[in-house]
Design a protein around this motif. Structure first.
Motif, PDB file in Angstrom:
ATOM      1  N   GLU A 312       0.799  -1.112  -0.040  1.00 27.76           N
ATOM      2  CA  GLU A 312       0.144  -0.276  -0.153  1.00 27.76           C
ATOM      3  C   GLU A 312       1.242   1.068   0.056  1.00 27.76           C
ATOM      4  O   GLU A 312       2.178   1.296   0.953  1.00 27.76           O
ATOM      5  N   TYR A 314       1.171   5.569   0.752  1.00 30.56           N
ATOM      6  CA  TYR A 314      -0.464   6.957   0.561  1.00 30.56           C
ATOM      7  C   TYR A 314       0.423   7.843   0.299  1.00 30.56           C
ATOM      8  O   TYR A 314       2.256   8.333   0.965  1.00 30.56           O
ATOM      9  N   HIS A 316       0.734  12.147   0.895  1.00 35.26           N
ATOM     10  CA  HIS A 316      -0.004  13.115   2.371  1.00 35.26           C
ATOM     11  C   HIS A 316      -0.973  12.804   2.853  1.00 35.26           C
ATOM     12  O   HIS A 316      -2.238  12.546   2.889  1.00 35.26           O
ATOM     13  N   GLY A 317      -0.966  11.222   3.233  1.00 37.56           N
ATOM     14  CA  GLY A 317      -2.272  10.035   4.288  1.00 37.56           C
ATOM     15  C   GLY A 317      -3.085   9.856   3.626  1.00 37.56           C
ATOM     16  O   GLY A 317      -3.960   9.295   3.858  1.00 37.56           O
ATOM     17  N   LYS A 318      -3.217   9.893   2.159  1.00 36.05           N
ATOM     18  CA  LYS A 318      -4.254   9.463   1.024  1.00 36.05           C
ATOM     19  C   LYS A 318      -3.489   8.141   0.476  1.00 36.05           C
ATOM     20  O   LYS A 318      -2.238   8.205  -0.079  1.00 36.05           O
ATOM     21  N   ARG A 319      -4.479   6.930   0.614  1.00 38.78           N
ATOM     22  CA  ARG A 319      -4.053   5.313  -0.383  1.00 38.78           C
ATOM     23  C   ARG A 319      -4.407   6.287  -1.667  1.00 38.78           C
ATOM     24  O   ARG A 319      -5.026   7.052  -1.773  1.00 38.78           O
ATOM     25  N   VAL A 320      -2.904   6.204  -2.673  1.00 43.44           N
ATOM     26  CA  VAL A 320      -2.600   6.035  -3.729  1.00 43.44           C
ATOM     27  C   VAL A 320      -2.776   4.832  -4.600  1.00 43.44           C
ATOM     28  O   VAL A 320      -1.951   3.666  -3.966  1.00 43.44           O
ATOM     29  N   ARG A 321      -3.309   4.276  -5.443  1.00 41.42           N
ATOM     30  CA  ARG A 321      -2.854   3.399  -6.367  1.00 41.42           C
ATOM     31  C   ARG A 321      -1.905   3.558  -8.116  1.00 41.42           C
ATOM     32  O   ARG A 321      -3.159   4.362  -8.556  1.00 41.42           O
ATOM     33  N   HIS A 331       0.630  11.899  -8.908  1.00 40.68           N
ATOM     34  CA  HIS A 331       0.516  12.316  -7.544  1.00 40.68           C
ATOM     35  C   HIS A 331       1.778  12.690  -6.860  1.00 40.68           C
ATOM     36  O   HIS A 331       2.301  13.109  -5.951  1.00 40.68           O
TER      37      HIS A 331
END
Ligand SMILES: Nc1ncnc2c1ncn2[C@@H]1O[C@H](COP(=O)(O)OP(=O)(O)OP(=O)(O)O)[C@@H](O)[C@H]1O
Ligand SMILES: [Mg+2]
Length: 508
Positions: A312, A314, A316-321, A331
């Protein structure tokens, strides 16, 4: 008997807009290892390309074993017994390793109608045994790492059994073990009376294996000295024409607690095993380890240059794909690859296009000449900042010296607006003076709030630059060291630590 193999006298070479060589001298004796050093663009490769018939000289004389010779093409050089391992690897990606080595002189069968592949592969295997190289003769070159490609080039040059062997930065991508093997081979060749020209920016190597050193500066011959009679600082001073003081570890910028990137349990095959770490805003996170430890693979997995099996990410704290490198860029993640030829550079385009290709979006709204002006200006700034030696931003990149090509790729990524920059071996092939410039640029970037993952095999560089160091071995992170804890010894300990243990120094 005269043991001087090669003597080059008063060699001149002019390229459009560049006086590459100005009355240059060089002499090589049988059975010596002779270093050729100088800053990026000093003319080292050009001088050796003249000796091997890649370029024609404009003036001067070449003596080979006492006779004045004309070397109009590479075949003539090879017939005289002179071979070269070029700085820019020149292999055919779609051919196998063995086919590359024996290209144009393959063993034949059926009255010369067909290549005898079996014999070809056997010949290559025998050569690798001599070099201690773990190479598969039948492997396609396209699938090899830079280090392996370099071993192929070295094997190829050795296969000619020449009396003069020129190595243009042969160790740039080799592991320490491979370097030891290469030095052993060099030693054997020296004993057989082969004369070896050794071009390198790694000053520590010069003391180890060379007998004499010739220094060049700005296309001119500076001096030739016995290696035993000088120390590295003397050489550097001769190279740059001024004294450069060893870069000490500077006070370092503050890092905020904000995590800009978090990676959890990233895995890919056997190359990356369960890698977890975070990167803070304004931080330079050093990735140390021996070559092949998996550091490049981690960066490539994050950048989706190779898709990970799991993990996984992240931002800036956000999960990215991240499915493609384009997603990564969206991103705010940039990746400066160690294999710049393959992934970083368009060698047939000019300096300004290479530098600004990553930022064209920035100028989307500008029109016609305004856009061109902005691009040119930006490129000119980078050229000045990185001290790229080129007649101008319109120069085609393939005409720059090897080290200056590297600087163009670095300029390209510095220009790009990424918050998170992963840089792989940022100063490989870069001369001592320019290194300091690049360090300063990286320091500037983090003080502007960008964050950097720096993969480097040069321990002094890791120690000087990093706020924190992660050490990898066999695909795992084996240690984490704060700036205070990071020493060469501590890093080497973790770099050779096999097995599952992840040790956080200071915390038991
Ligand atoms: N084919 C070419 N066309 C135009 N200019 C060239 C060409 N080859 C080299 N030059 C220029 O000649 C100068 C000397 O380059 P050279 O490649 O010999 O440097 P070098 O000492 O090998 O540097 P590095 O350490 O970066 O490899 C540089 O300014 C380079 O840009
Ligand atoms: Mg060169």
């Amino acid at each position: 008997m005269n043991d001087i193999l090669v003597s080059m006298k008063g060699i001149d070479k002019q390229f459009p807009g560049v006086r590459a060589l100005n009355k240059c001298n060089f002499e090589l004796k049988a059975g010596e290892v002779h270093a050729l050093v100088g800053e990026n663009g000093a003319g080292k490769s050009t001088l050796m390309k003249i000796l091997t018939g890649v370029y024609r000289k404009d003036g001067g004389t070449i003596f080979y074993k006492g006779n004045s010779v004309d070397i109009p093409d590479t075949r003539t050089a090879r017939e005289l017994g002179i071979s070269i391992i070029h700085q820019e690897l020149q292999l055919m990606p779609d051919l196998t390793v063995a086919q590359n080595i024996y290209i144009g002189r393959e063993p034949k069968k059926y009255r010369g109608l067909l290549t005898d592949e079996k014999k070809l592969n056997e010949q290559a295997s025998a050569l690798f045994a001599e070099l201690n190289a773990r190479l598969d003769p039948k492997a396609k070159v396209a699938g090899l790492t830079v280090a392996m490609q370099q071993m192929v080039e070295i094997s190829k040059a050795l296969s000619f059994r020449s009396e003069v062997l020129i190595m243009d930065e042969p160790t740039a991508a080799l592991t320490d073990g491979e370097i030891d093997d290469l030095f052993r081979v060099i030693e054997q060749l020296r004993e057989k009376g082969v004369g070896i020209v050794y071009i390198s920016h790694r000053m520590d190597e010069l003391k180890r294996i060379t007998d004499r050193i010739t220094v060049m500066r700005d296309g001119c011959y500076v001096d030739t000295v016995e290696t035993s009679g000088v120390d590295v600082d003397d050489i550097i001073t001769m190279m740059v024409g001024r004294q450069i003081y060893a870069v000490s570890r500077p006070d370092i910028t503050e890092v905020s607690e904000e995590k800009v990137l978090e990676v959890n349990n990233l895995s890919r095959g056997t190359a990356v095993k369960n890698v977890s770490f975070h990167l803070k805003k304004g931080e330079i996170l050093g990735f140390a380890g021996l070559m092949g430890a998996g550091r490049t693979e981690v960066a490539r997995a994050i950048f989706a240059a190779e898709s990970p099996d799991e993990g996984e990410i992240y931002v800036h704290g956000k999960r990215v794909r991240i499915k493609t490198p384009a997603d990564a860029v969206k991103h705010g993640i940039g990746y400066l690859s160690e294999d710049r030829k393959r992934y970083g550079l368009m060698v047939d385009m000019d300096v300004k296009s290479n530098i600004s290709i990553a930022t064209l979006r920035k100028y989307r709204k500008a029109f016609g000449w305004m856009k061109r002006e902005a691009i040119r200006k930006e490129a000119e700034e980078r050229v000045a900042e990185l001290n790229i030696k080129t007649p101008g931003v319109n120069q085609i990149v393939k005409f720059l010296s090897g080290g200056n090509q590297q600087k163009v790729v670095i300029g390209k990524w510095l220009t790009r607006d990424s918050d998170i920059l992963m840089i792989d071996e940022p100063t490989r092939g870069i001369d001592v003076g320019a290194k300091a410039e690049i360090y300063k640029l990286l320091d500037d970037l983090v003080s502007q709030g960008k964050s950097i993952i720096m993969i480097s095999s040069e321990l002094p560089e890791v120690l000087r630059m990093s706020h924190r160091v992660l050490v990898m071995c066999e695909g795992r992170i084996t240690g984490e060291l704060s700036r205070e804890e990071a020493t060469q010894e501590a890093i080497m300990k973790y770099a050779t630590m096999r097995g599952d243990a992840r040790v956080v120094a200071g915390q038991g």
